[in-house]
Scaffold this active site. Structure first.
Site: not given
Ligand code: NAD
Length: 488
Positions: A282, A226, A248-249
């Protein structure tokens, strides 16, 4: 309206409360989703914890866990079409992408199925003659897995797969935006034959469901995908249970094109790098750094391709750009573009919301060569917006590429082999794609650093994140242990 159910302890129910999910193609409510409250989340974690300790799961061999994961992979492949349709309906991700992605999700589960009985411990050559010392790799415990709306089946597979392969149990929180694919997946998971409680799927809002889950005393690890601000809240919450985290950004990934690159090939990669998934990716190559000698020629190609993109309903196989998932996401893109134009960026194409229902947004290109500090260069859009900066030298390209708080992905397009190697070394990012972009595989670790988070998903290392090491000391001597209080 359709109704979906949450999945706790091997049973389905409507949840303590419900909320409406909106169809991104029309903006109209189309389904009722369970809204998990504290009590639901607590029930899910307790079920996962019971399952973790149960003889049915804790006593199962690793090979048997692998067989269950293979069965799950087969079921996903058999139901790929239905899963793709439901993900498209609830998130607006176009059907040609959901079909291809979900077929590949089955391969991720197959990879982790095969890995289940290859997570090995170790034997130590210890410095004591009468001791055997070895390390056992044991499952870490209950995993809280949290995913955003984009590609939920994929993003959950890289958490559920390694966690179950390692022998953990999972409570997965689907996104409140477009949770239907995960709730549909729960029905498929239920058929695979895992003991009850091994996987639980709830959906609800971050402030209650997400917060209760991440600070729950029986959660050992939080696997989160996110945004960075939510990640900060999760770290604060994990101060309660001291759970380990993998994060996991987002990203603002540089896509670098040198003047010797194959421009047609690079243009195709750039278009898919930024406009696929309507930019809600992402790893989107959202900062184009292009050498000034080819900048005009390259931008002309991109502009033509952006303007030719077919914008349409996500369930139409002819559509190339579907709606964004939420009105909030569209408003964010509009605001960021307006601010960036004020800061000196110029519009190459796009930028205007089409006059139609649904959360549509056109492919947009902003030239920031004379506005290198503009917000569109530093902030993530999570929409189909490309920001462009021209450069002259290799050193300038490296400096621009690394001038970011993020560090997720990057792309380099050049025919010059030695330069490619120099760029690979110099770029600070978790992934460098050379003369390609967006390639992923279950075998390849995926993740970033800085504001893009920490930890890796994919590959063997990811499965080890779901284990803890137990050191075993075994004395081999038959001699009695001497009395420690008798001096010798
Ligand atoms: P978000 O951070 O707002 O939400 C993600 C998830 O976190 C949702 O399920 C949400 O309900 C939950 N959440 C919100 N507040 C919470 C809290 N306090 N505690 C626990 N959970 C909480 O992200 P988003 O806007 O939905 O998704 C977009 C972001 O995700 C982008 O930044 C994007 O780059 C990132 N992303 C990263 C990857 C990757 O692999 N690196 C992949 C996809 C998306």
């Amino acid at each position: 309206m359709q109704s979906f159910q949450q999945y706790i302890d091997g049973t389905f129910d409507a949840g303590s409360a419900q909320f409406e999910s909106l169809d991104p193609a029309t903006g109209a409510p189309w389904a009722l989703m369970p809204e998990a409250k504290s009590a639901d989340v607590d029930r899910a974690v307790e079920a996962a914890h019971r399952a973790f300790l149960s003889p049915e799961w804790a006593g199962m061999t690793a090979s048997a866990r692998g067989k269950l994961l293979y069965r799950l992979a087969d079921l996903i492949a058999e139901n790929a079409q239905a899963l793709a349709e439901i993900e498209t309906r609830d998130t607006g991700k176009i059907i040609r992408e959901t079909r291809a992605q979900i077929a590949y999700v089955a391969e991720y589960y197959r990879y982790y199925a095969g890995l289940a009985d290859k997570i090995e411990g170790a034997h130590l050559p210890i410095d004591k003659p009468d001791m055997e010392v070895w390390l056992r790799r044991e499952p870490i415990g209950v995993v809280a897995a949290i995913v955003p709306w984009n590609s939920q089946l994929f993003l959950s597979a890289v958490k559920i797969g390694p966690a179950l392969a390692a022998g953990c149990t999972v409570v997965l929180k689907a996104s409140e935006d477009g949770p239907a694919p995960m709730l549909e997946f729960a029905k498929i998971f239920d058929q695979a034959g895992f003991p009850k409680g091994v996987l639980n799927i709830v959906t609800g809002f971050g402030a209650e469901c997400g917060a209760v889950l991440t600070r729950h005393p029986k959660v050992a690890h939080v696997a989160f995908t996110g945004g960075p601000e939510t990640a900060r809240q999760i770290i604060r919450n994990s101060a309660e249970n001291l759970a380990s985290t993998s994060l996991e950004l987002g990203g603002k990934s540089p896509f670098i094109v040198f003047d010797d690159a194959d421009l047609d090939s690079a243009a195709n990669a750039q278009v898919s790098g930024i406009f696929a998934a309507t930019g809600q990716s992402c790893v989107a190559g959202s900062r184009l750094l292009v050498q000034n000698g080819v900048k005009d020629a390259f931008l002309a190609r991109l502009k033509a391709k952006a303007e030719a993109c077919i914008i349409g309903p996500p369930d139409d196989m002819g559509t190339e750009i579907g709606p964004l998932c939420t009105a909030r996401q569209r408003a964010h893109a509009q605001e960021l573009i307006a601010r960036s134009l004020d800061q000196g960026a110029t519009l190459v194409t796009g930028g205007t919301v089409p006059d139609r229902a649904g959360y549509y947004f056109p492919p947009t290109i902003l030239d920031c060569t004379h506005a290198r500090e503009a917000d569109c260069i530093t902030q993530e859009f999570f929409g189909p917006v490309l920001s462009v900066v021209g450069f002259d030298t290799e050193d300038e390209a490296i400096a621009l590429a690394n001038d970011t708080a993020f560090g997720l992905a990057s792309g380099v397009f050049t025919q010059n082999l030695t330069r490619a190697h120099r760029m690979i070394r110099a770029i600070r990012a978790g992934i460098v794609w050379v003369n390609t972009y967006r390639a992923v595989s279950p075998m390849a670790p995926f993740g970033g650093h800085g504001m893009s988070g920490h930890g890796r998903e994919g590959g063997l290392a990811a499965a080890l994140d779901y284990t803890t090491v137990k050191t075993v000391w075994l004395r081999t001597s038959d001699d009695p242990i001497p009395d420690p209080f008798v001096m010798r």
